[in-house]
Design a protein around this motif. Structure first.
Motif, PDB file in Angstrom:
ATOM      1  N   GLU A 256      79.596  43.149 -96.970  1.00 43.29           N
ATOM      2  CA  GLU A 256      80.550  43.119 -95.859  1.00 43.29           C
ATOM      3  C   GLU A 256      81.485  41.921 -95.933  1.00 43.29           C
ATOM      4  N   PRO A 257      80.998  40.693 -96.142  1.00 47.10           N
ATOM      5  CA  PRO A 257      81.926  39.570 -96.250  1.00 47.10           C
ATOM      6  C   PRO A 257      82.868  39.690 -97.463  1.00 47.10           C
TER       7      PRO A 257
ATOM      8  N   HIS B 293      78.980  33.795 -91.049  1.00 47.02           N
ATOM      9  CA  HIS B 293      79.337  35.184 -91.328  1.00 47.02           C
ATOM     10  C   HIS B 293      78.202  35.895 -92.070  1.00 47.02           C
ATOM     11  N   PHE B 294      77.679  35.271 -93.108  1.00 45.39           N
ATOM     12  CA  PHE B 294      76.562  35.858 -93.849  1.00 45.39           C
ATOM     13  C   PHE B 294      75.345  36.053 -92.939  1.00 45.39           C
TER      14      PHE B 294
ATOM     15  N   LEU C  31      74.064  44.022 -96.820  1.00 46.80           N
ATOM     16  CA  LEU C  31      75.190  43.890 -95.888  1.00 46.80           C
ATOM     17  C   LEU C  31      75.735  42.464 -95.879  1.00 46.80           C
ATOM     18  N   ALA C  32      74.848  41.489 -95.961  1.00 55.91           N
ATOM     19  CA  ALA C  32      75.270  40.086 -95.948  1.00 55.91           C
ATOM     20  C   ALA C  32      76.129  39.753 -97.169  1.00 55.91           C
TER      21      ALA C  32
ATOM     22  N   ALA D 122      75.989  39.017 -90.561  1.00 53.21           N
ATOM     23  CA  ALA D 122      75.926  40.282 -91.294  1.00 53.21           C
ATOM     24  C   ALA D 122      74.479  40.640 -91.625  1.00 53.21           C
TER      25      ALA D 122
ATOM     26  N   GLY E  10      69.684  44.384 -94.885  1.00 55.50           N
ATOM     27  CA  GLY E  10      70.301  43.194 -94.296  1.00 55.50           C
ATOM     28  C   GLY E  10      70.919  42.303 -95.359  1.00 55.50           C
TER      29      GLY E  10
ATOM     30  N   VAL F 282      72.511  41.540 -88.205  1.00 47.80           N
ATOM     31  CA  VAL F 282      72.869  42.861 -87.669  1.00 47.80           C
ATOM     32  C   VAL F 282      72.265  43.967 -88.532  1.00 47.80           C
ATOM     33  N   GLY F 283      72.415  43.846 -89.847  1.00 51.58           N
ATOM     34  CA  GLY F 283      71.842  44.853 -90.743  1.00 51.58           C
ATOM     35  C   GLY F 283      70.338  44.957 -90.602  1.00 51.58           C
TER      36      GLY F 283
ATOM     37  N   ASN G 256      85.491  42.119 -96.412  1.00 51.31           N
ATOM     38  CA  ASN G 256      86.307  41.469 -95.399  1.00 51.31           C
ATOM     39  C   ASN G 256      87.289  40.484 -96.028  1.00 51.31           C
TER      40      ASN G 256
END
Length: 75
Positions: free
Chosen positions: A36-37, A11-12, A32-33, A15, A29, A18-19, A40
């Motif tokens: 976002e998690p 997941h990290f 976001l890593a 994330a 990046g 993609v970032g 979530n």
């Protein structure tokens, strides 16, 4: 626990990737890593609470269908 940790790592990684690919920034990046998690995880907690309520309601309806005993279950 190993499965949970491997999913968290995936997941990290997703994330971050993609970032980074969207912005070209390691900083974005990385942010976001981390963010976002975490968000979530909070959403998942509340999702599970709501989902559990639906499961309990369904189980109650299956074990005591409305009209069977004259008592209805409020939704």
């Amino acid at each position: 626990m190993a499965k949970t940790l491997s999913f968290a790592a995936a997941h990290f990684t997703v994330a971050f990737t993609v970032g980074y690919l969207m912005t070209g920034s390691v900083l974005v990046g990385g942010a976001l890593a981390l963010v976002e998690p975490a968000c979530n995880t909070v959403v998942f907690y509340f999702h599970e609470k709501v989902w559990r309520r639906f499961e309990l309601r369904k189980k109650a309806l299956l074990s005591n269908p409305p009209g069977a005993s004259g008592v209805s279950i409020p939704l």
